[in-house]
Design a protein around this motif. Structure first.
Motif, PDB file in Angstrom:
ATOM      1  N   UNK A 125       0.846  -1.192   0.000  1.00  0.00           N
ATOM      2  CA  UNK A 125       0.000   0.000   0.000  1.00  0.00           C
ATOM      3  C   UNK A 125       0.877   1.235   0.000  1.00  0.00           C
ATOM      4  N   UNK A 147      -4.466   3.289  -0.624  1.00  0.00           N
ATOM      5  CA  UNK A 147      -5.433   3.447   0.455  1.00  0.00           C
ATOM      6  C   UNK A 147      -6.036   4.833   0.483  1.00  0.00           C
ATOM      7  N   UNK A 198       0.851  -6.318   5.504  1.00  0.00           N
ATOM      8  CA  UNK A 198       0.851  -5.033   4.809  1.00  0.00           C
ATOM      9  C   UNK A 198       2.240  -4.421   4.810  1.00  0.00           C
ATOM     10  N   UNK A 199       2.646  -3.931   3.666  1.00  0.00           N
ATOM     11  CA  UNK A 199       3.878  -3.155   3.587  1.00  0.00           C
ATOM     12  C   UNK A 199       3.540  -1.809   2.981  1.00  0.00           C
ATOM     13  N   UNK A 200       3.890  -0.751   3.686  1.00  0.00           N
ATOM     14  CA  UNK A 200       3.654   0.583   3.153  1.00  0.00           C
ATOM     15  C   UNK A 200       4.869   1.025   2.369  1.00  0.00           C
TER      16      UNK A 200
END
Lengths: 379, 1142
Positions: free
Chosen positions: A95, A216, A234-236
């Motif tokens: 994301x 997002x 989740x990886x930002x």
């Protein structure tokens, strides 16, 4: 003669590197993987300028030692986490803001792990469950009834059968009920096809996993359900942290896009630096000097900066000597900023009155010129 | 051989002394120290602590002591050496080892007394940067973690020692090459070298210093300075706590996540494995997260642990470390949310990893720390102490000029900050914002003083440290309760300044330039601006002289943020906002630039054009004040306001605008004839009737001025107006008076102040002309013509004694409502000498006589709003014109009325509410009706509609009985529009009355729809769920008590409990978004709500104008979190709801 392919997939562009890395690290691999986790990280994040040499025993034709260039500009630890996640029971969700190279990272990872990045579903509001599970060849279905031949596997089902990575782009653009079709696939690691008889189940082979990307913060997206979220790590992916690296990337990408039509980039570095600086300032709401500025609603991504740099390059090349390249910059900036919120013009003006003005007072002829171009962005 | 590798070998091999290079906190080193010392068996152990701390070492190594504890040495001039210890501190491990075995232990570092005046200056950081880059670590701590801590599992104590010495050596190399080791380090090293000779020693020192302690020192030179002895420090050994030990607490020499360090130390010392520690901590974090109301179960904890192990494997580490654990937590639990869940995860991880342990000193340890320090300080400053007589001492201090007073002031302010009852500042008695130079304190030493001082001892060993600790604790408490809003941030910063705590103040100022800027409103920003001004002028006595306001603190940024906040004022009807706007414009003109094309200028124009009456009037006046608009133009516009005041709404607008304009520009009214020209002309030109109908509004507007100012204004106007208009003769017959009046009006058109000569022809002609007028002049019943001067007397509510006839009656009727006014001169000349009206009924009758029925209602409404309950009773339910304004006024009364009158009010409110509801429902129902149904389609999308497909293709049946499907029919997905839940969160903290009324009415209308359940939650800092009354807006409105602060996050948290099916829930928050608590918490709640799938809408205003007064910065953050914020009319809201439900 057919024209060249505009964008060959990652596995084709880097075929020799992938083969080299497969020979370089012969340690244990997760089942179904083409490369070891360490080699995947090296492929994506580069060897840090170090020359890698194949072990003596490895069979490989071609150059036996080479430097692996960095393909994803960003934190190496992020890539490591992605790779570790892919070897586990959860899918990987990338994301971040638009234009932070999430799709590129997903393409590189699947090319390195499974040797293909083609098993892709592009999420839109019109994406249906068929594209995530399976559909039917309706003529055959009606003609012969439910049978294996009439079933049309989705890219996800193909990946399950082959034990490969499936990619889901822009998953948040799908409707929530469509997204939820993935929940059972991720938790059961199998897909039931009730139409083919009660117990027909398509099991996932070792090596299968999902890489999804999502914006997002983008408008017009649906939230993911909590059940789905729990099945992903989740990886930002952050915007590029370092000014120099972002500048280099923008330059390289703009050059590449111009090179595809055979034009050199005639935009000098100072202009590029100004461009990247403006983008970074507006993106973070804080200038490189630490002054607070107001963020516009519009997305100020590296990808947008590349597009502006490319456009400046094209204009400089095709409409040569019409005007100074710098004088075009505010117009293009306004084009990027003024997308959906009319107040963004005010924000850009405020940036001009605060940051650009202060720089113009302090130093640099270039900022002075930019400040004099304020009229371009006024109404 | 590489010289660095050779140097490292030399360090490792050295045995005179044995060099154990450590970091002050290091689990790896602390676990290795006992084994290393056992193997070497030294005759004495040297630790890198100032020599003055030597007497404490036996107590520190005492078996009865439980870490964490801290050693400190403080000198009177404020220098502080502070050393916290925990199990994972190698020095503590060495001290404990030595004390347990009876081996002599020596503190051998340079005494604190001889360090004064030598600051450690930073050299060139480029080489250090290169070193970090090579290891890929962001800072020195992370580099140490990666090279020493992460590699410690499975390594021998000797290998740990070698790795630690290696890092120290590399850092020293970088520092020497980047400009040399700092002088104070060289002094300390020289001193330590001088203590090396003697019995066989082991030295536990910072790894950085190790090379300098070799018999042939490396990367070292003798210092050029000599350490002169200074005053001896006070030393102390005090219990300490995990939360202070954590480096985020702001206390010196801490480390991140003490609980993790303790677990890592235990694992390395042989108690369990790091893998176990990771699993246990992951489980604990998930549990903490569940307690906070988020989903996190065993699979999540398992995934965290798996990720941590996997990352360790990819990085080639023997076991996962803190970095891997944290990365696993973020990936597996965070769901990519920086706000919302992400913040909850961070909080859970922090609570688990920081720990809650408190240290205990060994029994018998001598008393030390804060209390003795303060007693000494008081004695030195000649202030009452424990031995003084108990009577309070009164003292006048002049802290800005006398040094001793300054120090006394500092001590008193700091004692106040840590909550010790000792001194009390007396109110100076000076009004307003005049800064006083001297202050008076009353002090006494009481038993409570001693008791609270002991309590405060945990926060620090000196008064300065304890004060800073108290403020930090206050901040942490606010943050934990989600109360750290803009106002709280500002107040903490201001207190840090008042207490003279430069470090904390710098942090606070950084805070002001960071989060504060993003959430503060106009008033707070202006206050912050004032604080920065005082700092720059050095008007804060407790701060040291050399304190410079950091360059990053730019007043210009505060101004810019204030300018941004201006846009949120559009709907304001508060005079304070008008004043703040003026203050901002003044500052802007002084500091920034002229308004010109600036944003503030544009915002002013927009406010003047589109703002609510009060703020529009203020903006208009400011434009004239600043010369942005010629005074004549503005004056002309003021006049036009009077023209426009033809109906209820227009008169209200007039009153508001005048009030706004007068609040900011009263002097201009007195000084600039051009400015008031428009007003004068209108007031003169109006006929009596029109004037009287506008009179209450004008009087209301001018009520913003103090009586004295009004008096002055009248004097100024008198010069322009000339003498009094002719006195009306009460004896004249009414017919003649009517003619007089007509003549006066007629004259006013062409020849303003013409004396009415009773010329019959002229009069008759005029009277004839007025036969065609729309309204019959009221003068027929009420004799009297009001001259211009009298009109102004009426408007300004002054000189009533000069009035007579109808004017006098009007003045008396209005004085009943306005009295003499507020502020300067309020006690002076009264309105008149008549007795007040004996009953409200009489007054109401008089009002109707004078001003007509409509105006009477307005005036009575105003009176009701002002708390005159009886006035409301004069309003006739059957005849009032329903309006939201009237309803607002009526609702202001409830609670203040006796039960009998309440019944009347209820009838009145019921009628108004019913009519309003009816009118609104008619408008918005069409938007809410209509449902979508599933329809067949030929676009492939949903499942195949087999029945329809077959029917559609039956014409293509083949001979063998099969159907050829040419056209396929699919089913579309129909969204169900059942069981929607609408949650209205309504801010009743004040200034939102119209929106509250509309919300209640909307709730009633919505609750009448099938399949929609409506919840109505009123909130301020408390929450009241009024969902059971939504069907009856009257009940709802009477139930709501307006007032109090605002805590929106709390309301959202409550709303979360009402959400059962997020996808079919709409949450509407009606608020001005002036969040009293922490904005981050609000954003987190909004984000959590939106994440869950519920849809939110923030309404900065819900009324017929869509003109909000709101905190723009906060609203923007809320919008960014996924909940749009807008000012909408009820119809627009209904359309939005319909759109979501369909």
């Amino acid at each position: 003669m057919s024209a060249a392919i505009q964008a060959p997939p990652a596995e084709a562009r880097h075929a020799d590197e992938l083969a080299f890395l497969a020979a370089w690290d012969d340690g244990p691999r997760p089942p179904g993987w083409r490369l070891t986790p360490r080699a995947v990280v090296t492929f994506v994040a580069g060897s840090g300028g170090e020359k890698l040499t194949l072990p003596k025993t490895a069979e490989f034709e071609g150059d036996r030692s080479r430097v692996i260039p960095e393909k994803f500009v960003g934190d190496r630890a992020l890539v490591e986490r992605c790779v570790v996640t892919l070897g586990g029971p959860r899918g990987l969700m990338l994301v971040g803001e638009p234009g932070t190279a999430k799709s590129m990272l997903s393409e590189l990872l699947s090319a390195a792990v499974s040797g293909t990045s083609a098993l892709t579903v592009q999420g839109t509001a019109g994406t249906t469950e068929d594209q995530l599970r399976y559909g039917w060849n309706y003529a055959l279905l009606i003609d012969r009834g439910p049978c294996e031949e009439a079933l049309v596997p989705s890219p996800v089902l193909q990946a399950m059968r082959r034990g490969a990575m499936a990619r889901l782009e822009e998953i948040t653009r799908c409707l929530p009920e469509v997204q939820d079709a993935l929940v059972s696939i991720l938790s059961e690691r199998a897909l039931a096809v009730p139409e083919l008889g009660g117990a027909h189940v398509e099991p996932a082979r070792a090596g299968f996993n999902l890489i999804a990307t999502a914006n997002l913060r983008d408008r017009g997206v649906s939230e993911m359900s909590a059940a789905l979220k729990r099945r992903f790590n989740f990886e930002t992916v952050p915007p590029i942290a370092d000014l120099e690296r972002e500048k280099a990337l923008v330059k390289a990408q703009a050059e590449a896009s111009l090179a595809s039509v055979g034009v050199p980039l005639a935009v000098d570095d100072a202009v590029l630096e100004a461009l990247v600086t403006v983008f970074r300032d507006l993106r973070s709401g804080r200038t490189v000097e630490g002054w607070a500025v107001e963020k516009p609603q519009a997305v100020m991504s590296t990808a947008e900066a590349v597009a502006v740099a490319g456009a400046l390059g094209f204009q400089a090349a095709w409409f040569r000597s019409d005007r100074d390249v710098l004088s075009l910059l505010p117009g293009y900036l306004l084009g990027v900023v003024l997308k959906d919120d009319p107040k963004d013009r005010g924000r850009l003006l405020a940036y001009w009155d605060a940051a650009v003005k202060r720089r113009a007072e302090g130093r640099a002829r270039l900022w002075k010129q930019l400040h004099e171009l304020r009229a371009v962005i006024e109404e | 051989m590489d010289p660095i590798a050779a140097a490292l070998d030399a360090l490792v091999a050295c045995d005179r002394p044995l060099l154990i290079g450590v970091r002050h906190h290091s689990a790896a080193c602390a676990a290795a120290v006992p084994a290393l010392l056992d193997a070497f068996a030294p005759e004495r152990v040297l630790v890198e602590l100032p020599e003055e701390l030597q007497p404490w070492l036996p107590w520190l190594g005492h078996a009865g002591l439980q870490p964490p504890v801290a050693l400190a040495g403080a000198t009177d001039d404020g220098a502080l050496a502070f050393y916290p210890f925990a199990e994972f501190s190698p020095e503590l491990a060495a001290v404990r080892w030595a004390v347990a075995r009876g081996v002599p232990i020596e503190a051998f570092d340079l005494p604190i007394a001889r360090r004064t005046g030598h600051e450690r200056e930073a050299g060139d950081q480029a080489l250090l940067g290169a070193l970090l880059h090579a290891t890929g670590a962001p800072d020195v701590e992370a580099m140490w973690d990666r090279l020493v801590e992460a590699r410690a599992p499975g390594a021998t104590p000797q290998q740990v020692r070698r790795a630690a010495l290696g890092v120290g050596l590399a850092l020293r190399r970088a520092e020497v090459d980047g400009g040399g080791v700092s002088e104070v380090d060289l002094l300390r090293e020289a001193h330590m070298r001088s203590r090396l000779s003697g019995a066989r020693a082991a030295a536990v020192v910072g790894a950085f210093h190790a090379a300098a302690l070799l018999p042939e020192p490396l990367l070292w030179r003798a210092p050029t300075l000599v350490a002169e002895p200074g005053p001896a420090p006070t030393t102390s050994l005090v219990p300490y706590a995990d939360d202070l030990l954590d480096s985020r607490s702001g206390y010196p020499a801490g480390i991140r996540d003490p609980q993790w360090q303790r677990r890592a130390w235990a694992a390395l010392a042989g108690d369990g494995t790091l893998e176990d520690a990771v699993v246990e901590l992951a489980v604990a974090i998930c549990r903490a997260l569940r307690e906070a109301g988020h989903v996190a179960g065993t699979p999540d904890a398992a995934e965290v642990a798996r990720l941590a192990r996997g990352l360790a494997a990819v990085r080639g580490l023997p076991a996962p470390g803190r970095r891997e654990l944290l990365e696993g937590v973020e990936s597996a639990l965070g769901h990519g949310e920086l706000l919302g869940r992400g913040r909850a995860v961070a909080r859970a991880a922090e609570s688990v990893l920081v720990g809650r342990r408190r240290g205990v000193l060994a029994p018998g340890t001598p008393r030390s720390g804060l209390a003795p320090h303060v007693e000494g300080l008081l004695a030195a400053l000649g202030l009452p102490g424990p031995t003084s007589p108990p009577d309070p001492v009164r003292m006048r201090l002049d802290p800005l000029r006398a040094d001793i007073d300054r120090r006394r002031h500092t001590v008193l302010v700091r004692l106040e900050a840590i909550g010790v009852p000792y001194g009390q500042r007396e109110e100076s008695g000076v009004m307003g914002d005049v800064e006083t130079l001297t202050e008076v304190w009353r002090m006494s030493w009481r038993p409570a003083t001693a008791a609270t001082l002991e309590l405060g001892a945990a926060r620090g060993v000196t008064l300065e440290q304890a004060a800073a600790g108290a403020l930090r604790a206050e901040r942490a408490r606010l943050a934990a309760g989600d109360l750290l809003g803009a106002a709280a941030r500002l107040s903490l910063t201001a207190r840090a300044a008042a207490c003279g705590l430069p470090d904390l103040l710098r942090e606070g100022l950084a805070d002001l330039m960071g989060p504060f800027l993003a959430e503060a409103g106009l008033t707070e920003l202006l206050d912050a601006f004032a604080l920065v001004e005082r700092l720059r002028r050095k008007h804060v006595p407790a701060l040291p002289d050399d304190f410079e306001c950091p360059a990053e603190v730019r007043a210009a940024d505060l101004l810019a943020a204030a300018v941004r906040a201006v846009e949120g004022l559009a709907g304001s009807d508060s005079l304070d906002d008008a004043r703040a706007l003026l203050a901002l414009v003044r500052l802007f003109e002084r500091d920034a630039a002229d308004l010109g094309t600036s944003r503030l200028g544009a915002a002013l124009d927009a406010l003047a054009r589109d703002g609510a009456p009060v703020i529009a009037g203020a903006a208009e006046a400011i434009r004239a004040l600043t010369g942005r608009e010629p005074a004549e133009h503005v004056g002309e516009r003021l006049g036009a306001w009077i023209d426009a005041a033809v109906d209820n709404e227009g008169r209200r607008t007039l009153a508001g605008r005048l009030g706004g304009a007068l609040t900011v520009a009263a002097p201009l009214f007195e000084a600039s004839p051009a400015f008031v020209g428009g007003l004068l002309d209108r007031v003169e030109a109006l006929d009596d009737d029109a004037f009287l109908s506008r009179l209450p509004a004008l009087r209301d507007g001018f009520d913003a001025l103090s009586p004295a100012a009004r008096g002055r204004l009248l004097d100024v106007l008198a010069e322009r107006l000339g003498g009094d208009a002719p006195e009306t003769e009460l004896e004249d017959p009414p017919e003649l008076l009517a003619l007089y009046a007509a003549a006066d009006r007629g004259g006013a058109v062409g020849e303003p102040r013409a004396a009415p000569t009773p010329l019959p022809d002229f009069v008759l002609a005029l009277a004839a002309a007025f036969e065609h007028g729309a309204a019959r002049p009221r003068v027929a019943q009420t004799p009297g013509v009001i001259g211009p001067r009298d009109r102004w007397r009426l408007i300004l509510g002054r000189e009533r004694s000069h009035l007579s006839g109808m004017a006098c009656r009007a003045a008396r009727a209005l004085d009943e409502l306005y009295g003499t006014g507020r502020g300067e001169g309020a006690r002076g000349e009264g309105g008149g000498h008549d007795a007040p009206f004996p009953t409200v009924r009489e007054w109401a009758g008089e009002l109707e006589d004078l001003f007509g029925e409509r105006v009477r209602e307005e005036v009575l409404g105003r009176a009701a709003e002002g708390g005159n309950g009886a006035a409301a009773l004069e309003l006739d339910p059957a005849h009032v014109a329903p309006s939201v304004e009237l309803l607002e006024e009526l609702l202001a009364l409830k609670g203040a009325l006796p039960p009998g009158q309440m019944e009347h009010l209820r009838r009145l409110v019921r009628r108004v509410v019913e009519q309003l509801t009816e009118a609104l429902a008619t408008r918005i129902r069409p938007a809410l009706t209509g449902l979508s149904t599933p329809i067949p389609t030929r676009r492939p999308g949903g499942p195949l509609d087999l029945g329809r497909t077959l029917r559609a293709n039956l014409k293509h049946v083949r001979r063998d009985g099969r159907v050829v499907c040419e056209r396929l029919v699919f089913r579309t997905r129909a969204r169900r529009s059942l069981d929607w839940r609408v949650v209205l969160l309504v801010d009743v903290s004040g200034s939102m009355e119209a929106s509250v009324i509309y919300s209640a009415i909307m709730a009633a209308i919505l609750s009448g729809l099938p399949a929609v359940s409506v919840h109505f939650v009123a909130f301020s800092t408390e929450i009241v769920d009024l969902s059971d009354r939504v069907a009856d807006p009257l009940e709802l409105l009477l139930e709501i008590a307006v007032g109090g602060g605002t805590h929106i996050a709390k309301a959202f948290r409550y709303a979360r409990t009402l959400v059962t099916v997020p996808a079919r829930t709409l949450v509407l928050c009606v608020s001005d978004f002036e969040e009293g608590g922490a904005v981050s918490a609000l954003v987190e709640e909004v984000r959590t709500l939106v994440e869950s799938g519920a849809r939110g809408l923030g309404l900065a205003a819900l009324d017929d104008h869509g003109r909000p007064r709101y905190a723009r910065a906060v609203a923007e953050q809320v919008a960014a979190a996924g909940m749009p914020v807008a000012a909408l009319t009820p119809l627009e809201v209904a359309r939005w709801i319909a759109e979501q439900v369909r």
